[in-house]
Design a protein around this motif. Structure first.
Motif, PDB file in Angstrom:
ATOM      1  N   ILE A 161       0.784  -1.128  -0.079  1.00 29.03           N
ATOM      2  CA  ILE A 161       0.098   0.068  -0.024  1.00 29.03           C
ATOM      3  C   ILE A 161       0.981   1.178   0.031  1.00 29.03           C
ATOM      4  CG2 ILE A 161      -1.618   1.362   1.356  1.00 29.03           C
ATOM      5  CD1 ILE A 161      -2.991  -1.326   2.255  1.00 29.03           C
ATOM      6  N   GLU A 162       1.981   1.233   0.936  1.00 22.09           N
ATOM      7  CA  GLU A 162       2.779   2.473   0.909  1.00 22.09           C
ATOM      8  C   GLU A 162       3.614   2.666  -0.312  1.00 22.09           C
ATOM      9  OE1 GLU A 162       2.939   5.140   3.010  1.00 22.09           O
ATOM     10  OE2 GLU A 162       1.175   3.716   4.049  1.00 22.09           O
TER      11      GLU A 162
ATOM     12  N   ARG B 242       2.499   1.940  -3.396  1.00 21.67           N
ATOM     13  CA  ARG B 242       1.596   2.270  -4.522  1.00 21.67           C
ATOM     14  C   ARG B 242       1.264   3.922  -4.263  1.00 21.67           C
ATOM     15  NH1 ARG B 242      -2.720  -1.625  -6.694  1.00 21.67           N
ATOM     16  NH2 ARG B 242      -3.176   0.590  -7.312  1.00 21.67           N
ATOM     17  N   ARG B 243       1.409   4.346  -2.605  1.00 20.66           N
ATOM     18  CA  ARG B 243       0.793   5.642  -2.168  1.00 20.66           C
ATOM     19  C   ARG B 243       1.960   6.530  -2.187  1.00 20.66           C
ATOM     20  NH1 ARG B 243      -1.874   5.870   3.574  1.00 20.66           N
ATOM     21  NH2 ARG B 243      -2.854   3.959   2.539  1.00 20.66           N
ATOM     22  N   ASP B 244       3.339   6.152  -2.487  1.00 20.38           N
ATOM     23  CA  ASP B 244       4.213   7.095  -2.416  1.00 20.38           C
ATOM     24  C   ASP B 244       4.476   8.083  -3.544  1.00 20.38           C
ATOM     25  OD1 ASP B 244       5.593   5.641  -4.345  1.00 20.38           O
ATOM     26  OD2 ASP B 244       7.264   5.303  -3.239  1.00 20.38           O
ATOM     27  N   GLY B 245       3.825   8.079  -4.736  1.00 19.69           N
ATOM     28  CA  GLY B 245       3.998   8.940  -5.604  1.00 19.69           C
ATOM     29  C   GLY B 245       5.002   8.737  -6.406  1.00 19.69           C
ATOM     30  N   TYR B 246       5.950   7.773  -6.354  1.00 19.17           N
ATOM     31  CA  TYR B 246       7.247   7.557  -7.195  1.00 19.17           C
ATOM     32  C   TYR B 246       6.684   7.036  -8.608  1.00 19.17           C
ATOM     33  CZ  TYR B 246      11.299   5.568  -9.207  1.00 19.17           C
ATOM     34  OH  TYR B 246      12.472   5.455 -10.089  1.00 19.17           O
ATOM     35  N   ARG B 247       6.773   7.799  -9.573  1.00 16.87           N
ATOM     36  CA  ARG B 247       6.644   7.200 -11.129  1.00 16.87           C
ATOM     37  C   ARG B 247       7.396   7.894 -11.790  1.00 16.87           C
ATOM     38  NH1 ARG B 247       2.193   7.923  -8.979  1.00 16.87           N
ATOM     39  NH2 ARG B 247       1.405  10.202  -8.443  1.00 16.87           N
TER      40      ARG B 247
END
Length: 53
Positions: free
Chosen positions: A20-21, A23-28
């Motif tokens: 979950i973290e 996917r949620r961290d905004g790294y892309r």
């Protein structure tokens, strides 16, 4: 036996929370904003030497 169950539950919780973290961290992958990079041609002015090889 109870300790093994608690350990397994904690491991499952950690795996789910980690996914979950991540996917949620905004790294892309995003294109570079060259206006925020200091002098793009710094590498062109660098002199090669033994330290760079």
């Amino acid at each position: 036996m109870i300790l093994i169950i608690l350990l397994a539950a904690t491991a499952i919780w950690a795996i789910v929370a980690g996914i979950i973290e991540i996917r949620r961290d905004g790294y892309r992958q995003e294109p570079t904003d060259w206006s925020r990079v200091a002098e793009r041609d710094v590498l062109h002015r660098a002199e090669s030497g033994h330290a760079y090889r």
